[in-house]
Design a protein around this motif. Structure first.
Motif, mmCIF file in Angstrom:
data_model
loop_
_atom_site.group_PDB
_atom_site.id
_atom_site.type_symbol
_atom_site.label_atom_id
_atom_site.label_comp_id
_atom_site.label_asym_id
_atom_site.label_seq_id
_atom_site.Cartn_x
_atom_site.Cartn_y
_atom_site.Cartn_z
ATOM 1 N N GLY A 475 0.832 -1.455 0.295
ATOM 2 C CA GLY A 475 0.335 0.112 0.083
ATOM 3 C C GLY A 475 0.862 1.294 -0.239
ATOM 4 N N SER A 479 1.594 -0.826 -5.880
ATOM 5 C CA SER A 479 0.627 -1.416 -5.363
ATOM 6 C C SER A 479 0.164 -1.806 -6.651
ATOM 7 N N ILE A 494 -0.026 -5.492 5.846
ATOM 8 C CA ILE A 494 -0.480 -4.393 5.615
ATOM 9 C C ILE A 494 0.657 -3.313 5.968
ATOM 10 N N THR A 512 -7.247 0.145 5.198
ATOM 11 C CA THR A 512 -6.993 -1.092 6.328
ATOM 12 C C THR A 512 -7.990 -2.391 5.796
ATOM 13 N N ILE A 515 -7.901 -3.682 2.211
ATOM 14 C CA ILE A 515 -6.744 -4.476 2.066
ATOM 15 C C ILE A 515 -7.060 -5.977 2.136
ATOM 16 N N LEU A 526 -2.676 -12.943 5.300
ATOM 17 C CA LEU A 526 -2.161 -11.454 5.830
ATOM 18 C C LEU A 526 -2.112 -11.198 7.402
ATOM 19 N N ALA A 528 -0.789 -8.031 9.643
ATOM 20 C CA ALA A 528 -0.596 -6.409 10.357
ATOM 21 C C ALA A 528 0.388 -5.935 10.696
ATOM 22 N N CYS A 545 -8.415 -10.154 9.700
ATOM 23 C CA CYS A 545 -7.645 -10.344 9.381
ATOM 24 C C CYS A 545 -6.694 -11.446 10.211
#
Length: 581
Positions: A475, A479, A494, A512, A515, A526, A528, A545
């Motif tokens: 991001g 991207s 992320i 967020t 994504i 995923l 974070a 997530c």
């Protein structure tokens, strides 16, 4: 003789000078253009103002006053003429043939030394002919030594000589001048698209454009390839220098006509100024190159003046790069490990290996300081390979200490990713440590996939070897959704820039959430990054997530500390989400 010859005869003995004139008339007839000067000071003025083919100087003068520059003899005048440039051959006329004068003639660069009472028209014409022939030969050698063969501009050697002389004159006269380094942006594309001959023609026309933009007293040199240097000496302030740079940029922006092609090219220009930036020739050239490097970092047609503070920063970077090289050789670098946990339970799923530098004086140096510097050199590839091997060694040690197989994620720079040696390095390490490829996860940035074809080739090879791929800081960079579809990626991380403001910034919340939804729809795992509060964790759990990394769960730690941390958290096992294969 078909061509006329212009001679300056300097002497204060009218009878002897008339005799020499008769010899010259006998030798050259109507082709002779002779100027006679009977005063040394007047001779100096004539030499400075006019052009001659050859000088004939009498050695001794009857005048006893001390002239400026200490010019009292013909040899003194010859020395002065040579030091002020553009001096044709000098023949010295003397009343005697003494050894001391003969030696002095060679030291002052005089072409020949003739005794007056042994002179006739034949000897004088021969001496002049030989002197002119030697002079023309010397000029050809000087052309080869001091001129660029393609553009006929000054070369680097000549540039430095001229700059040294200009510095001497400017110090005496409190002068002002600028050293301008200039680069033709993307010139290689001209060679690649139109051929090297067209590229050479472009450089020659570029030299003509620069000559048109500059003044008659300015010196233009071709340094190397598509780089030029200008010494602009007839300027009075920075505004005038900027105007010259703008004039050059505008001239190239109109397009350079080569045969049937009109080529538009942008420029990068760096400028250092005497005396404000330096009064040393080497430093001025060096500083203008530094300014040019800064201009290259901007968009095309950029001009930068040398900045002392920026130079200090660059010098500090160079010193730090040297310290990094020493640190590598002395094994001052080590890996710290930060856990990536299942977000609901906090159970450790794998760890990220993070490089740290234990500097002997500065202590623990942040990777934000040394990683960008490593990326400027091959050090980043060297340390990337070191990280893979160090991670394999640590994985093996943890297994021996009774820990379960915990995959280790190693960060790989974009440079190493496409270096051509990455897969070979990984295969060697797996073989040397007798490991399964599942021990390793490679973390790459979005920039690694800018060259899509090359990235596809590397990722395919890595997956064939059983290596998982994680995209870091998603991001914040390239991207492109295209590569998420095209490339076989396992993990999407992320960036902490979005996670840090969760529940505080509606835009970050939306990004967020988007994504996470995108990753889940593509069946990616995923993670974070930068989770530091329970509020952030709750948001991520609510949006489904999978994994989290951050100070809320564990800071980066040494290998031994991670063992202790793991033993405290291993009981948190619940319904763990598997990492996408």
């Amino acid at each position: 003789m078909e061509n006329s010859i212009r001679i300056l005869l300097v002497g204060d003995n009218a009878a002897q000078d008339s005799t020499v004139e008769q010899y010259l008339l006998a030798a050259y007839g109507q082709n002779l253009a002779l100027d006679r000067v009977g005063d040394l000071e007047q001779a100096r003025a004539v030499i400075a103002a006019q052009t001659f083919d050859i000088f004939l100087f009498d050695q001794l003068f009857s005048a006893t006053q001390l002239y400026r520059e200490k010019i009292q003899t013909g040899l003194d005048l010859a020395r002065w003429a040579h030091t002020h440039g553009g001096c044709p051959p000098v023949i010295l006329l003397s009343n005697s043939n003494d050894y001391a004068t003969d030696v002095a003639v060679m030291e002052y660069g005089v072409s020949d030394f003739l005794v007056k009472d042994q002179l006739d028209s034949v000897k004088l014409e021969r001496a002049i002919r030989y002197a002119l022939r030697r002079y023309r030969y010397e000029q050809k050698l000087l052309q080869l030594a001091y001129r660029d063969p393609l553009t006929k501009l000054h070369n680097t050697i000549s540039l430095k000589r001229v700059l040294q002389k200009l510095l001497q004159d400017s110090r005496r006269n409190s002068g002002y001048f600028a050293v301008i380094s200039l680069d033709l942006d993307h010139f290689k594309q001209v060679n690649q698209a139109l051929g090297y001959q067209m590229g050479d023609d472009f450089l020659k026309v570029s030299a003509n454009i620069l000559s048109t933009c500059c003044g008659p007293s300015d010196i233009i040199a071709r340094k190397d390839g598509d780089e030029f240097t200008i010494i602009a000496s007839n300027l009075y302030d920075r505004r005038a220098v900027s105007d010259l740079a703008s004039r050059i940029i505008d001239s190239f922006a109109k397009g350079v006509e080569i045969n049937t092609h009109s080529i538009v090219i942008s420029l990068s220009i760096g400028i250092a100024v005497f005396p404000s930036d330096s009064s040393d020739a080497t430093e001025l050239l060096h500083f203008s190159n530094h300014a040019l490097s800064q201009a290259r970092l901007m968009d095309g047609n950029s001009c930068c003046f040398y900045d002392l503070q920026e130079n200090k920063k660059i010098r500090e970077q160079v010193l730090l790069q040297n310290e990094i090289a020493v640190g590598i050789s002395k094994q001052e670098f080590e890996l710290y490990y930060q856990p990536i946990v299942e977000i609901n339970t906090g159970y450790p799923m794998y760890v990220e290996a993070l490089m740290r530098w234990n500097h002997p004086q500065k202590g623990l140096v942040s990777p934000d300081v040394f990683i960008p510097l490593m990326e400027l050199t091959s050090q980043i590839v060297t340390m990337g390979e070191w990280s893979i091997e160090a991670a394999a060694r640590q994985y093996t040690e943890w297994i021996q200490q009774g820990l379960p197989p915990i995959p280790i994620a190693v960060n790989i720079s974009a440079v190493q990713f496409v270096s051509g040696t990455l897969v070979e390095t990984i295969n060697r390490v797996i073989k040397d440590y007798e490991l399964n490829a599942s021990f390793l996860i490679l973390e790459i940035t979005e920039s690694s996939m800018m060259d899509a074809d090359k990235a596809m080739q590397v990722i395919t090879q890595l997956h064939s070897a059983g290596i998982k791929i994680s995209v870091d800081d998603f991001g914040t960079g390239y991207s492109s959704l295209t590569y998420l579809k095209r490339f076989d990626i396992n993990i999407l991380k992320i960036d902490k820039e979005f996670v840090g403001n969760l529940t505080k910034d509606r835009e970050d919340d939306a990004i967020t959430g988007a994504i996470i939804a995108l990753g889940r729809s593509l069946q990616l795992s995923l993670v974070a990054e930068g989770v530091e509060t329970q509020t952030q964790r709750d948001f991520l759990i609510n949006h489904k997530c999978h994994f989290a990394q951050g100070y809320l769960f564990g800071r980066p730690m040494r290998a031994d500390d991670f063992v202790s941390w793991y033993k405290q958290h291993r009981l948190m096992r619940g319904n763990q989400k598997a990492i996408k294969s």
